[in-house]
Design an enzyme around this catalytic site. Sequence first.
Site, mmCIF file in Angstrom:
data_model
loop_
_atom_site.group_PDB
_atom_site.id
_atom_site.type_symbol
_atom_site.label_atom_id
_atom_site.label_comp_id
_atom_site.label_asym_id
_atom_site.label_seq_id
_atom_site.Cartn_x
_atom_site.Cartn_y
_atom_site.Cartn_z
ATOM 1 N N THR A 100 25.949 -15.104 -27.148
ATOM 2 C CA THR A 100 25.661 -13.858 -26.427
ATOM 3 C C THR A 100 24.616 -14.100 -25.342
ATOM 4 O OG1 THR A 100 26.138 -12.616 -28.438
ATOM 5 C CG2 THR A 100 24.978 -11.437 -26.719
ATOM 6 N N CYS A 137 16.846 -16.863 -37.704
ATOM 7 C CA CYS A 137 17.042 -17.884 -36.660
ATOM 8 C C CYS A 137 16.432 -19.209 -37.070
ATOM 9 C CB CYS A 137 16.451 -17.397 -35.348
ATOM 10 S SG CYS A 137 14.739 -16.857 -35.487
ATOM 11 N N GLU A 164 15.761 -15.526 -26.699
ATOM 12 C CA GLU A 164 15.354 -16.103 -27.988
ATOM 13 C C GLU A 164 16.624 -16.204 -28.817
ATOM 14 O OE1 GLU A 164 12.139 -16.879 -29.144
ATOM 15 O OE2 GLU A 164 11.473 -16.585 -27.095
HETATM 16 P P1 NAD Z 1 24.420 -11.264 -31.367
HETATM 17 O O1 NAD Z 1 24.134 -12.201 -30.266
HETATM 18 O O2 NAD Z 1 25.820 -11.094 -31.791
HETATM 19 O O3 NAD Z 1 23.901 -9.805 -31.007
HETATM 20 C C1 NAD Z 1 22.548 -9.541 -30.702
HETATM 21 C C2 NAD Z 1 22.472 -8.205 -30.005
HETATM 22 O O4 NAD Z 1 23.074 -8.324 -28.727
HETATM 23 C C3 NAD Z 1 23.201 -7.085 -30.728
HETATM 24 O O5 NAD Z 1 22.346 -5.988 -30.834
HETATM 25 C C4 NAD Z 1 24.403 -6.798 -29.846
HETATM 26 O O6 NAD Z 1 24.732 -5.449 -29.823
HETATM 27 C C5 NAD Z 1 23.952 -7.239 -28.476
HETATM 28 N N1 NAD Z 1 25.035 -7.772 -27.636
HETATM 29 C C6 NAD Z 1 26.125 -8.463 -28.043
HETATM 30 N N2 NAD Z 1 26.868 -8.844 -26.981
HETATM 31 C C7 NAD Z 1 26.236 -8.378 -25.877
HETATM 32 C C8 NAD Z 1 26.503 -8.446 -24.481
HETATM 33 N N3 NAD Z 1 27.575 -9.091 -24.005
HETATM 34 N N4 NAD Z 1 25.647 -7.852 -23.629
HETATM 35 C C9 NAD Z 1 24.550 -7.221 -24.084
HETATM 36 N N5 NAD Z 1 24.240 -7.112 -25.411
HETATM 37 C C10 NAD Z 1 25.070 -7.689 -26.293
HETATM 38 O O7 NAD Z 1 23.502 -11.731 -32.580
HETATM 39 P P2 NAD Z 1 23.423 -11.143 -34.058
HETATM 40 O O8 NAD Z 1 24.590 -11.605 -34.839
HETATM 41 O O9 NAD Z 1 23.095 -9.715 -34.029
HETATM 42 O O10 NAD Z 1 22.103 -11.917 -34.554
HETATM 43 C C11 NAD Z 1 22.115 -13.180 -35.058
HETATM 44 C C12 NAD Z 1 21.739 -14.235 -34.026
HETATM 45 O O11 NAD Z 1 20.461 -13.970 -33.504
HETATM 46 C C13 NAD Z 1 21.650 -15.619 -34.630
HETATM 47 O O12 NAD Z 1 22.221 -16.548 -33.752
HETATM 48 C C14 NAD Z 1 20.162 -15.858 -34.759
HETATM 49 O O13 NAD Z 1 19.773 -17.208 -34.806
HETATM 50 C C15 NAD Z 1 19.669 -15.174 -33.540
HETATM 51 N N6 NAD Z 1 18.246 -14.840 -33.664
HETATM 52 C C16 NAD Z 1 17.325 -15.506 -32.887
HETATM 53 C C17 NAD Z 1 15.962 -15.251 -33.054
HETATM 54 C C18 NAD Z 1 14.907 -15.974 -32.252
HETATM 55 O O14 NAD Z 1 13.770 -15.512 -32.232
HETATM 56 N N7 NAD Z 1 15.217 -17.077 -31.608
HETATM 57 C C19 NAD Z 1 15.545 -14.306 -33.996
HETATM 58 C C20 NAD Z 1 16.515 -13.664 -34.763
HETATM 59 C C21 NAD Z 1 17.854 -13.921 -34.585
#
Ligand code: NAD
Length: 488
Positions: A233, A285, A251
């Site tokens: 994403t 994460c 992040e």
């Molecule tokens: P995701 O990327 O599927 O979604 C994250 C958010 O982005 C959601 O709220 C979603 O609605 C939104 N989103 C999705 N597609 C989008 C687009 N095209 N445009 C704008 N917004 C969009 O992730 P998830 O499954 O919700 O979370 C898990 C992921 O997050 C894992 O990969 C995890 O490692 C990562 N994560 C990273 C950190 C960090 O600090 N580095 C912390 C927590 C989670």
Amino acid sequence: MSTRAASVAMHWIDGKWVDSDEHRDSVNPATGEVIGSYAMGGPKEAQAAIEAAKRAFADPAWRTDRLLRARVLNRMADRFEERADDLVELLGLENGKTHDQGRMEVAFAPETLRFNAALALTDTGTNSGVTEGELSLVVRQPVGVAGIIAPWNSPVALGIRSLAPALAAGCTAVMNLPRQTAQTNSLIAELVGETEELQPGVANTITGGHVTGDVLVRSPDVPTISFTGSTATGKQISAAASENLKRVGLELGGKTPLILFEDADLESALPIVVSALIVFSGQFCMTGSRLLVHERIAGRVRTELAARLRAMKVGPASDPDSEMGPIIDKPNVERIDTIVEDAIRAGATVIVRGGPITDGPLAAGAFYRPTLLEVQDNSISIVQDEVFGPVLVMKTFATEAEAIAMANDSNYGLSASVFSRDVDIPLRVALALESGSVWVNDWAKLHDQFEEGGFKGSGVGRMRGFAVMDDFIEFKHIRLQPGTTPAV
Ligand code: NAD
């Protein structure tokens, strides 16, 4: 418990609760039961929130008064502390976190808010002259409306991690929080939005998904995006945001290696390895998902780790004996199990199979028992790709150089742990790892005064620390010719 949790969970836009045409059910992942309903945001709500934030930014009251911003952030911190038990309860009910793990998440919010309140007051600016009679000033100005997008795995900690620096910088904000935590989002919105002295429109919270997120990312009125979520994403958002050349803080995902050297104190290291795997049910994460073990201690590690994982008490947050809660939903249980099956077909050896719980009182929930596999080949998908579940992959090494090479053989670079009692090895290895955070004889210790973020596919930019402001600030150079040239 907030009464809001029992009714329809709504958006907070322009200082008011706002409903949507579409309502959906919130579900307890430990039981499959409906626990409430929520308003699902779409483009209309996202646009309304952007307009409100834009109006609030146009009013200088917020962006020009640091004392006000510091007071508001400190008061917000108090409010998160006052309602910590309610947040922990909701995270257990809706997000599956055991109460200990919920407390771990919730404790971040006040610390982050207070650190950023202090940061709002630390900007002393810079000024200097290059030649006689002139003077340059560099001022830091808020960039405008900040778009914040956070994932479901830690909405309290991660939403606030982006919101607090945005507000401290003088930006106004629209926070897009995920549908899976709509009830929790509503309480976050209340604690943020109803803070004394916070003007309407400064901090807006919507529950949505990729559609509302995309409105923020593409809007010309939102010059900065602070995104936490998956690497896939993050790449899409980065591409879409480039249309308006907006800045993007990312992040993203991780594949954290835990490196056990031959002299590691296994009595203390193995419980940490287990925590690194099971905290938030591996949906973190920084989940420790790759275990690199010196070959001379591999036998002991296999046996003792397997025993600890088999004894793990998996259960709902409502049971105080539960050590690990459910996965976010059943489709994710199936997704994780398919990855494990594929890995076994690709040559991984099973040490602890774990897997979905299909019998007994937990069968209605989305439970997955921890799994430990061993691999020879670093290139297979289970080693390279984020699983986002309680699945640990073990691989042995013979030399320090081999351990470093294996740890760095990844597109991710979020975090790593090194376990050793030596005085030289840990720092030498930490410096060689391509990783934003490295813990020695520990895991996932984060503090607001130190930067957090990813190398390589794990992100761009930094949260926490002094660098946290950079996503929300424009630097402006003003050169003065004040007429101080000496009279001839
Ligand atoms: P995701 O990327 O599927 O979604 C994250 C958010 O982005 C959601 O709220 C979603 O609605 C939104 N989103 C999705 N597609 C989008 C687009 N095209 N445009 C704008 N917004 C969009 O992730 P998830 O499954 O919700 O979370 C898990 C992921 O997050 C894992 O990969 C995890 O490692 C990562 N994560 C990273 C950190 C960090 O600090 N580095 C912390 C927590 C989670």
